[in-house]
Every structure is written in C-alpha cells, then in structure tokens.
Design a protein around this motif. Structure first.
Motif, PDB file in Angstrom:
ATOM      1  N   ILE A 161      32.429  -2.678  -1.459  1.00  0.00           N
ATOM      2  CA  ILE A 161      31.752  -3.908  -1.858  1.00  0.00           C
ATOM      3  C   ILE A 161      32.514  -5.093  -1.285  1.00  0.00           C
ATOM      4  O   ILE A 161      33.732  -5.190  -1.446  1.00  0.00           O
ATOM      5  N   GLU A 162      31.808  -5.984  -0.629  1.00  0.00           N
ATOM      6  CA  GLU A 162      32.413  -7.150   0.012  1.00  0.00           C
ATOM      7  C   GLU A 162      32.338  -8.368  -0.905  1.00  0.00           C
ATOM      8  O   GLU A 162      31.323  -8.611  -1.560  1.00  0.00           O
ATOM      9  N   PHE A 163      33.412  -9.151  -0.911  1.00  0.00           N
ATOM     10  CA  PHE A 163      33.491 -10.416  -1.639  1.00  0.00           C
ATOM     11  C   PHE A 163      33.952 -11.507  -0.687  1.00  0.00           C
ATOM     12  O   PHE A 163      34.550 -11.227   0.350  1.00  0.00           O
ATOM     13  N   ALA A 164      33.712 -12.741  -1.063  1.00  0.00           N
ATOM     14  CA  ALA A 164      34.063 -13.879  -0.206  1.00  0.00           C
ATOM     15  C   ALA A 164      35.554 -13.935   0.100  1.00  0.00           C
ATOM     16  O   ALA A 164      35.956 -14.307   1.202  1.00  0.00           O
ATOM     17  N   ASP A 165      36.389 -13.562  -0.869  1.00  0.00           N
ATOM     18  CA  ASP A 165      37.837 -13.626  -0.689  1.00  0.00           C
ATOM     19  C   ASP A 165      38.515 -12.798  -1.779  1.00  0.00           C
ATOM     20  O   ASP A 165      37.862 -12.290  -2.689  1.00  0.00           O
TER      21      ASP A 165
ATOM     22  N   TYR B  79      29.448 -12.964  -8.862  1.00  0.00           N
ATOM     23  CA  TYR B  79      30.576 -13.142  -7.942  1.00  0.00           C
ATOM     24  C   TYR B  79      30.194 -12.921  -6.480  1.00  0.00           C
ATOM     25  O   TYR B  79      31.062 -12.846  -5.615  1.00  0.00           O
ATOM     26  N   GLY B  80      28.918 -12.838  -6.194  1.00  0.00           N
ATOM     27  CA  GLY B  80      28.463 -12.751  -4.802  1.00  0.00           C
ATOM     28  C   GLY B  80      28.819 -11.458  -4.105  1.00  0.00           C
ATOM     29  O   GLY B  80      28.985 -11.437  -2.873  1.00  0.00           O
ATOM     30  N   ALA B  81      28.903 -10.367  -4.836  1.00  0.00           N
ATOM     31  CA  ALA B  81      29.254  -9.073  -4.247  1.00  0.00           C
ATOM     32  C   ALA B  81      28.135  -8.588  -3.331  1.00  0.00           C
ATOM     33  O   ALA B  81      26.957  -8.808  -3.597  1.00  0.00           O
ATOM     34  N   ARG B  82      28.546  -7.932  -2.248  1.00  0.00           N
ATOM     35  CA  ARG B  82      27.576  -7.360  -1.313  1.00  0.00           C
ATOM     36  C   ARG B  82      27.995  -5.934  -0.991  1.00  0.00           C
ATOM     37  O   ARG B  82      29.106  -5.688  -0.492  1.00  0.00           O
TER      38      ARG B  82
ATOM     39  N   ALA C 114      42.402  -6.829   0.801  1.00  0.00           N
ATOM     40  CA  ALA C 114      42.124  -8.001   1.623  1.00  0.00           C
ATOM     41  C   ALA C 114      41.626  -7.543   2.991  1.00  0.00           C
ATOM     42  O   ALA C 114      42.137  -6.565   3.547  1.00  0.00           O
ATOM     43  N   GLY C 115      40.655  -8.246   3.511  1.00  0.00           N
ATOM     44  CA  GLY C 115      40.128  -7.934   4.848  1.00  0.00           C
ATOM     45  C   GLY C 115      41.123  -8.350   5.919  1.00  0.00           C
ATOM     46  O   GLY C 115      42.140  -9.001   5.655  1.00  0.00           O
ATOM     47  N   TRP C 116      40.804  -7.997   7.118  1.00  0.00           N
ATOM     48  CA  TRP C 116      41.656  -8.319   8.262  1.00  0.00           C
ATOM     49  C   TRP C 116      40.993  -9.407   9.070  1.00  0.00           C
ATOM     50  O   TRP C 116      39.817  -9.287   9.464  1.00  0.00           O
ATOM     51  N   ASP C 117      41.710 -10.444   9.323  1.00  0.00           N
ATOM     52  CA  ASP C 117      41.193 -11.550  10.116  1.00  0.00           C
ATOM     53  C   ASP C 117      41.665 -11.365  11.547  1.00  0.00           C
ATOM     54  O   ASP C 117      42.838 -11.543  11.862  1.00  0.00           O
TER      55      ASP C 117
ATOM     56  N   LYS D  69      37.698 -12.253   3.963  1.00  0.00           N
ATOM     57  CA  LYS D  69      36.933 -11.523   2.955  1.00  0.00           C
ATOM     58  C   LYS D  69      37.819 -10.484   2.290  1.00  0.00           C
ATOM     59  O   LYS D  69      38.887 -10.145   2.786  1.00  0.00           O
ATOM     60  N   ALA D  70      37.359  -9.991   1.151  1.00  0.00           N
ATOM     61  CA  ALA D  70      38.065  -8.939   0.433  1.00  0.00           C
ATOM     62  C   ALA D  70      37.054  -7.892  -0.001  1.00  0.00           C
ATOM     63  O   ALA D  70      35.844  -8.163  -0.047  1.00  0.00           O
ATOM     64  N   TYR D  71      37.553  -6.715  -0.313  1.00  0.00           N
ATOM     65  CA  TYR D  71      36.679  -5.581  -0.584  1.00  0.00           C
ATOM     66  C   TYR D  71      37.176  -4.780  -1.774  1.00  0.00           C
ATOM     67  O   TYR D  71      38.382  -4.663  -1.988  1.00  0.00           O
ATOM     68  N   TRP D  72      36.228  -4.257  -2.507  1.00  0.00           N
ATOM     69  CA  TRP D  72      36.537  -3.178  -3.436  1.00  0.00           C
ATOM     70  C   TRP D  72      36.219  -1.906  -2.671  1.00  0.00           C
ATOM     71  O   TRP D  72      35.148  -1.784  -2.070  1.00  0.00           O
ATOM     72  N   VAL D  73      37.138  -0.963  -2.691  1.00  0.00           N
ATOM     73  CA  VAL D  73      36.899   0.358  -2.129  1.00  0.00           C
ATOM     74  C   VAL D  73      37.080   1.339  -3.283  1.00  0.00           C
ATOM     75  O   VAL D  73      38.140   1.359  -3.921  1.00  0.00           O
ATOM     76  N   ALA D  74      36.040   2.100  -3.568  1.00  0.00           N
ATOM     77  CA  ALA D  74      36.093   3.032  -4.697  1.00  0.00           C
ATOM     78  C   ALA D  74      35.693   4.425  -4.245  1.00  0.00           C
ATOM     79  O   ALA D  74      34.768   4.591  -3.450  1.00  0.00           O
ATOM     80  N   HIS D  75      36.403   5.396  -4.767  1.00  0.00           N
ATOM     81  CA  HIS D  75      36.061   6.797  -4.586  1.00  0.00           C
ATOM     82  C   HIS D  75      35.757   7.322  -5.979  1.00  0.00           C
ATOM     83  O   HIS D  75      36.594   7.205  -6.876  1.00  0.00           O
TER      84      HIS D  75
END
Length: 98
Positions: free
Chosen positions: A57-61, A32-35, A93-96, A3-9
């Motif tokens: 915000i989480e995304f599939a990739d 885009y399936g954001a969560r 990018a997330g950590w697997d 998974k991948a993420y947007w991190v915003a401040h």
C-alpha cells in the motif's frame, strides 16, 4: 517528499471473518490517501519462504503511513484482523532515485 509503503505478508485463517477487517480498513485507508499497489495477487516465492498473501500500500510519505497505522480507526480494524489471520507488516520509506 519520498513516498512510503506498507508491505504485509498475510496468512488468512478465516476468510469470512477477514472480510470484516477489509470493510473496516476502508475508512482509515481513504482518510490517509492509501493506494493499493499489490492486493493479494498471484505470487511465486523464488527464494526463502513467505505467507500466501502479499499486500503493498502506497502513502504520500512516511509520516502519513505511520499516522494511518497508529490511527484509532486502523487499530480498530486491526483488532478484527488479528484473531483470524497472521501477518508481518512493515512500513518502508520509498527510494528517491533523483
């Protein structure tokens, strides 16, 4: 796929005008399936400094996260955000663990 993420401040200068951005970003986020995992909840800075609002915000990739950010729909929403807030936005990018 990781998974991948947007991190915003974010620091919002005009909350009423910022609402137009929130309404406009719903379309690309849905497309885009954001969560949302974090959406401006209570936070305590324990080291360094940060803006008053954090969003994750989480995304599939990674490809999907990047595509959403660069989409015409999100760029139109972003144009509404920029005059009424200040933001640092990262795509990570997330950590697997496997």
């Amino acid at each position: 796929m990781t998974k991948a993420y947007w991190v915003a401040h974010v620091e919002i200068d005009d909350a009423e005008a910022y609402e137009a951005y929130r309404q406009a970003n719903a379309l690309p986020f849905d497309r885009y399936g954001a969560r949302f995992l974090v959406r401006g909840g209570e936070q305590q800075v324990v080291e360094g400094s940060a803006k008053s609002r954090t969003v994750v915000i989480e995304f599939a990739d990674l490809e999907t996260a990047r595509a959403c950010y660069h989409s015409p729909e999100y760029q139109a929403a972003k144009a509404l955000r920029e005059p009424v807030s200040r933001a640092d936005v990262m795509i990570v990018a997330g950590w697997d663990a496997a």
